[in-house]
Design a protein around this motif. Sequence first.
Motif, PDB file in Angstrom:
ATOM      1  N   GLU A  59       0.870  -1.169   0.000  1.00  0.00           N
ATOM      2  CA  GLU A  59       0.000   0.000   0.000  1.00  0.00           C
ATOM      3  C   GLU A  59       0.909   1.222   0.000  1.00  0.00           C
ATOM      4  O   GLU A  59       1.794   1.336   0.830  1.00  0.00           O
ATOM      5  CB  GLU A  59      -0.871  -0.031   1.252  1.00  0.00           C
ATOM      6  CG  GLU A  59      -1.857   1.078   1.363  1.00  0.00           C
ATOM      7  CD  GLU A  59      -2.836   0.844   2.514  1.00  0.00           C
ATOM      8  OE1 GLU A  59      -3.507   1.807   2.874  1.00  0.00           O
ATOM      9  OE2 GLU A  59      -2.924  -0.289   3.037  1.00  0.00           O
ATOM     10  N   ASP A  60       0.725   2.102  -0.971  1.00  0.00           N
ATOM     11  CA  ASP A  60       1.495   3.344  -1.064  1.00  0.00           C
ATOM     12  C   ASP A  60       0.598   4.491  -0.645  1.00  0.00           C
ATOM     13  O   ASP A  60      -0.521   4.625  -1.143  1.00  0.00           O
ATOM     14  CB  ASP A  60       1.978   3.583  -2.500  1.00  0.00           C
ATOM     15  CG  ASP A  60       2.978   2.530  -2.951  1.00  0.00           C
ATOM     16  OD1 ASP A  60       3.669   1.954  -2.099  1.00  0.00           O
ATOM     17  OD2 ASP A  60       3.061   2.292  -4.167  1.00  0.00           O
ATOM     18  N   ILE A  61       1.097   5.328   0.240  1.00  0.00           N
ATOM     19  CA  ILE A  61       0.325   6.454   0.755  1.00  0.00           C
ATOM     20  C   ILE A  61       1.111   7.724   0.490  1.00  0.00           C
ATOM     21  O   ILE A  61       2.273   7.828   0.873  1.00  0.00           O
ATOM     22  CB  ILE A  61       0.077   6.315   2.269  1.00  0.00           C
ATOM     23  CG1 ILE A  61      -0.498   4.932   2.594  1.00  0.00           C
ATOM     24  CG2 ILE A  61      -0.830   7.431   2.771  1.00  0.00           C
ATOM     25  CD1 ILE A  61      -0.344   4.540   4.042  1.00  0.00           C
ATOM     26  N   SER A  62       0.480   8.673  -0.187  1.00  0.00           N
ATOM     27  CA  SER A  62       1.121   9.964  -0.418  1.00  0.00           C
ATOM     28  C   SER A  62       0.091  11.054  -0.206  1.00  0.00           C
ATOM     29  O   SER A  62      -1.081  10.780   0.032  1.00  0.00           O
ATOM     30  CB  SER A  62       1.702  10.053  -1.827  1.00  0.00           C
ATOM     31  OG  SER A  62       0.675  10.157  -2.786  1.00  0.00           O
ATOM     32  N   ASN A  63       0.530  12.281  -0.300  1.00  0.00           N
ATOM     33  CA  ASN A  63      -0.394  13.401  -0.210  1.00  0.00           C
ATOM     34  C   ASN A  63      -1.061  13.540  -1.576  1.00  0.00           C
ATOM     35  O   ASN A  63      -0.564  14.218  -2.441  1.00  0.00           O
ATOM     36  CB  ASN A  63       0.344  14.681   0.172  1.00  0.00           C
ATOM     37  CG  ASN A  63      -0.588  15.867   0.221  1.00  0.00           C
ATOM     38  OD1 ASN A  63      -1.783  15.712   0.441  1.00  0.00           O
ATOM     39  ND2 ASN A  63      -0.055  17.040   0.007  1.00  0.00           N
ATOM     40  N   GLY A  64      -2.155  12.857  -1.769  1.00  0.00           N
ATOM     41  CA  GLY A  64      -2.881  12.940  -3.031  1.00  0.00           C
ATOM     42  C   GLY A  64      -3.410  11.608  -3.528  1.00  0.00           C
ATOM     43  O   GLY A  64      -4.502  11.530  -4.063  1.00  0.00           O
TER      44      GLY A  64
END
Length: 163
Positions: free
Chosen positions: A113-118
Amino acid sequence: MKKTALCLAVLLLLAISLTSCYVNIPTDYEFEYGTEGITSIEIYYFAEGVYDIDPEIHTPVAVLEESQHADILKDIEDMRFTTFQMLVPIPTDPPFDLHGYVVRLNYELGDYEDISNGVQKFRQWRLGEWKTGSKFLDCDEEEWKDMIQKYLPVEKPLPAPQE
């Protein structure tokens, strides 16, 4: 009269198809696969957007110690995110690029799971094939950077994102 009404309906439909309308909705972060079975948490930085992280090409700027996992997961859960609901569809595909600071959660079966601002991206191995997905999630960029900075080695600060 029928031709005028039909013409107005076509013009209205054309006008709507060339515009878009959406509403931002506050939401809490929900981990796609939960927080059990996480084998590692990595932090990446991308000045330019990338569609997907390739571990053979991209190098994390930090790999968190197992003792830090609970802290960063709690920080992400406590952060306020927004998602959007389309009221009138847009005529193009929105970008799903990862940019800036990205947190990757790696799970036991190779899921991630990749989490970024957006953007939130995920991949899951189920029933003999990979299932992937993406969601738009936005949060305050400064708050996201400040949270990430807590988990970076002091001797190795990340560069500021380029405009």
